[in-house]
Scaffold this active site. Structure first.
Site, PDB file in Angstrom:
ATOM      1  N   LYS A 283       2.531   9.135   9.300  1.00  0.00           N
ATOM      2  CA  LYS A 283       2.713   9.014  10.992  1.00  0.00           C
ATOM      3  C   LYS A 283       3.329   9.670  11.378  1.00  0.00           C
ATOM      4  O   LYS A 283       3.309  11.110  12.191  1.00  0.00           O
ATOM      5  CB  LYS A 283       2.662   7.442  10.512  1.00  0.00           C
TER       6      LYS A 283
ATOM      7  N   TYR B 206       1.224  -1.330  -0.291  1.00  0.00           N
ATOM      8  CA  TYR B 206      -0.012   0.300  -0.042  1.00  0.00           C
ATOM      9  C   TYR B 206       0.846   1.237  -0.031  1.00  0.00           C
ATOM     10  O   TYR B 206       2.019   1.068   0.836  1.00  0.00           O
ATOM     11  CB  TYR B 206      -0.234  -0.258   0.981  1.00  0.00           C
TER      12      TYR B 206
ATOM     13  N   ASP C 108       8.948   3.090   0.874  1.00  0.00           N
ATOM     14  CA  ASP C 108       8.315   4.217   1.241  1.00  0.00           C
ATOM     15  C   ASP C 108       8.320   3.604   3.170  1.00  0.00           C
ATOM     16  O   ASP C 108       7.580   2.340   3.524  1.00  0.00           O
ATOM     17  CB  ASP C 108       7.337   3.809   1.264  1.00  0.00           C
TER      18      ASP C 108
HETATM   19  C1  LIG Z   1       2.833   2.126   3.815  1.00  0.00           C
HETATM   20  C2  LIG Z   1       2.346   3.451   3.425  1.00  0.00           C
HETATM   21  N1  LIG Z   1       1.988   4.185   2.828  1.00  0.00           N
HETATM   22  C3  LIG Z   1       1.538   4.754   2.494  1.00  0.00           C
HETATM   23  C4  LIG Z   1       0.513   5.776   3.447  1.00  0.00           C
HETATM   24  C5  LIG Z   1      -0.450   6.508   2.987  1.00  0.00           C
HETATM   25  O1  LIG Z   1      -0.173   7.608   3.902  1.00  0.00           O
HETATM   26  P1  LIG Z   1      -1.500   8.275   4.196  1.00  0.00           P
HETATM   27  O2  LIG Z   1      -2.691   7.374   4.952  1.00  0.00           O
HETATM   28  O3  LIG Z   1      -1.442   9.331   4.821  1.00  0.00           O
HETATM   29  O4  LIG Z   1      -2.167   9.262   2.685  1.00  0.00           O
HETATM   30  C6  LIG Z   1       0.162   3.907   4.282  1.00  0.00           C
HETATM   31  C7  LIG Z   1      -1.169   4.456   5.020  1.00  0.00           C
HETATM   32  O5  LIG Z   1      -1.259   3.816   5.391  1.00  0.00           O
HETATM   33  C8  LIG Z   1       1.403   3.367   4.294  1.00  0.00           C
HETATM   34  O6  LIG Z   1       0.422   2.254   5.094  1.00  0.00           O
END
Ligand SMILES: Cc1ncc(COP(=O)(O)O)c(C=O)c1O
Length: 484
Positions: free
Chosen positions: A310, A187, A282
């Site tokens: 986060k 994700y 990421d």
């Molecule tokens: C690994 C990862 N990347 C990107 C995101 C997206 O972040 P946001 O929810 O702040 O848009 C998340 C959200 O949980 C995530 O777990």
């Protein structure tokens, strides 16, 4: 500053995890016994009336009645009123042990007072936003750069999703290449180009309602840990406009639900170097949760770009950041007027004084208290306890952790994949429903989890909190079909 210890005491035996997960997926599901499920539903009916009233009303004005993907909505969502450390309370005054921790940002525990006080002070003097530069932007960038050496420059964004969009744009602007390769199931937020291969590897545009095919035409996926698959894509892409970047969650898709082998990230680094693609980590979840040096510090791999979310603002809005090599980051230069090489990004509330101060003080507190390691030890204790209960009750379920990221697979829906499409189609729905039921049962026993299968621990999780949680988990697991 205390001596920093890693949040990960030991990387799990990845082969053993996969063997257990494969065995789990092969078996028929083991849901909660029907009579016990009736008791779970009765809890919601009898003890959560206020939540029901509020969320019923919300159904009329909010699509789906709930705004957050992580909010449980079976049998109906809870309305939360108060949080403190390891606990939260719903609108009916029921207390829960909070293993959602807002989806990961609050390694210090919920609503941590020393950070809240700093944020409140700043709100009093400066308000939430001015649109102009504030010293905390500098302080946060310098701090992140000190903690994470690959971050030579940092720019803040509104969310992890936005930071991923910026990373991809900068990578394309810098390399002049097009393709972006991700790991199936991972994700990376919900931008047009990243809603691809979500949750279940190989599913490509399965969830891409509302997204034109061209928007994700340059996104590709390979199966978790399949380095030869990645290699093949990189070779093929040489004739298709080249690979701008490979983006990975360094613990594996869905925060390590399909974990990587310890040398995976280094191997991806080498492939990227060979093919002239940028490596994007990421670290929205792993960033600072896995240690103050992040997952890249743990694995000793230096990405070109790192996406933060986060923890970068300690649980306060707006939680997004992108850091990395100076020459790549310079494509994201702000200010009025750009050059042809500028990759356009923005955001009215990005890098607000509140976000930057919250991130700055939260990260300093995490470093001072060694919070990632304390949360990691709590994750170890929770995992060991769950493994012991699972074994004692003779269940096929699987518990494993990467420090404070704890996985408890029961329905194992995320472990299905398109290499067995018939099984995927046949079992996706019932397994998903089983996870919903497990989540509801945990909740009725005073435990909030992420989607019924993941738990984030925090510094507030003392041994007593974890032991109380384990008793509650045991009550739920005892009500599973086939347990005497
Ligand atoms: C690994 C990862 N990347 C990107 C995101 C997206 O972040 P946001 O929810 O702040 O848009 C998340 C959200 O949980 C995530 O777990």
């Amino acid at each position: 500053m205390t001596e920093q210890t890693s949040a990960i005491s030991e990387w799990h035996d990845t082969d053993a995890v996969y063997a257990a997960l494969r065995a789990l997926v092969k078996q028929p599901t083991r849901p909660i016994r029907r009579e016990c499920m009736q008791e779970v539903l009765a809890y919601f009916d009898q003890k959560c009336q206020r939540s029901k009233e509020l969320t019923d009303a919300a159904q009329k004005v909010i699509p789906g009645g709930v705004q957050h993907n992580l909010a449980f909505n079976y049998p109906f969502p809870l309305a939360i009123e108060r949080t403190d450390g390891a606990y939260l309370w719903d609108a009916d005054g029921n207390r829960y042990i909070d293993f959602l921790q807002a989806g990961g940002p609050t390694v210090l525990g919920s609503n941590y007072a020393p950070v809240r006080r700093k944020v409140t002070e700043l709100l009093e003097s400066c308000g939430p936003v001015t649109g102009l530069f504030h010293e905390y932007e500098l302080k946060l960038a310098e701090l992140v750069s000190r903690l994470v050496p690959s971050v030579e420059m940092l720019r803040m964004f509104g969310s992890g999703t936005e930071a991923v969009m910026a990373a991809i744009r900068a990578a394309r602007a810098h390399t002049g290449k097009k393709k972006i390769i991700k790991v199936g199931g991972a994700y990376h937020g919900w931008s047009d180009q990243m809603v691809f291969g979500l949750h279940v590897p190989g599913t490509g545009r399965f969830e891409a309602a509302g997204i034109p095919a061209l928007a994700s035409a340059h996104t590709q996926e390979f199966y978790p840990n399949d380095l030869s698959g990645l290699h093949r894509l990189l070779i093929a892409n040489q004739l298709l406009g080249g690979t701008a970047a490979v983006i990975v969650e360094p613990f594996g898709p869905e925060s390590g639900t399909r974990p990587v082998y310890p040398d995976f990230n280094q191997k991806v680094r080498e492939l990227c170097d060979h093919f002239g693609a940028l490596l994007i980590f990421d670290e929205v979840v792993t960033g600072f949760r896995s240690g103050m040096g992040c997952a890249q510090g743990y694995f000793g791999v230096r990405p070109d770009l790192t996406v933060f979310g986060k923890c970068i603002t300690g649980g306060y809005p707006m939680a997004g950041g992108l850091g990395g090599r100076r020459e790549v980051m310079l494509h994201l230069s702000a200010g009025i007027g750009g050059t042809g090489e500028r990759a356009y990004v923005g955001g009215t509330l990005s890098a607000s004084p509140i976000s930057c101060a919250a991130g700055y003080f939260a990260l300093l507190e995490m470093e001072r208290t060694d919070a990632p390691a304390i949360a990691g030890r709590a994750g170890d204790r929770l995992t060991r306890g769950l493994q012991e209960i699972i074994q004692r009750l003779g269940l096929p379920f699987v518990a494993y952790n990467q420090g404070s990221i704890v996985h408890l697979e029961t329905g194992a829906v995320m472990l299905l994949d398109t290499r067995n499409p018939i099984k995927l189609l046949r079992e996706m729905k019932p397994r998903r429903h089983m996870m919903e039921e497990m989540g509801a049962a945990y909740t009725a026993h005073g435990l909030i989890t992420l989607a019924g299968s993941r738990m984030y621990t925090s510094m507030a999780d003392t041994d007593d909190v974890i032991d109380e949680a384990l008793n509650r988990f045991e009550s739920v697991l005892r009500s599973v079909e086939g347990v005497a």
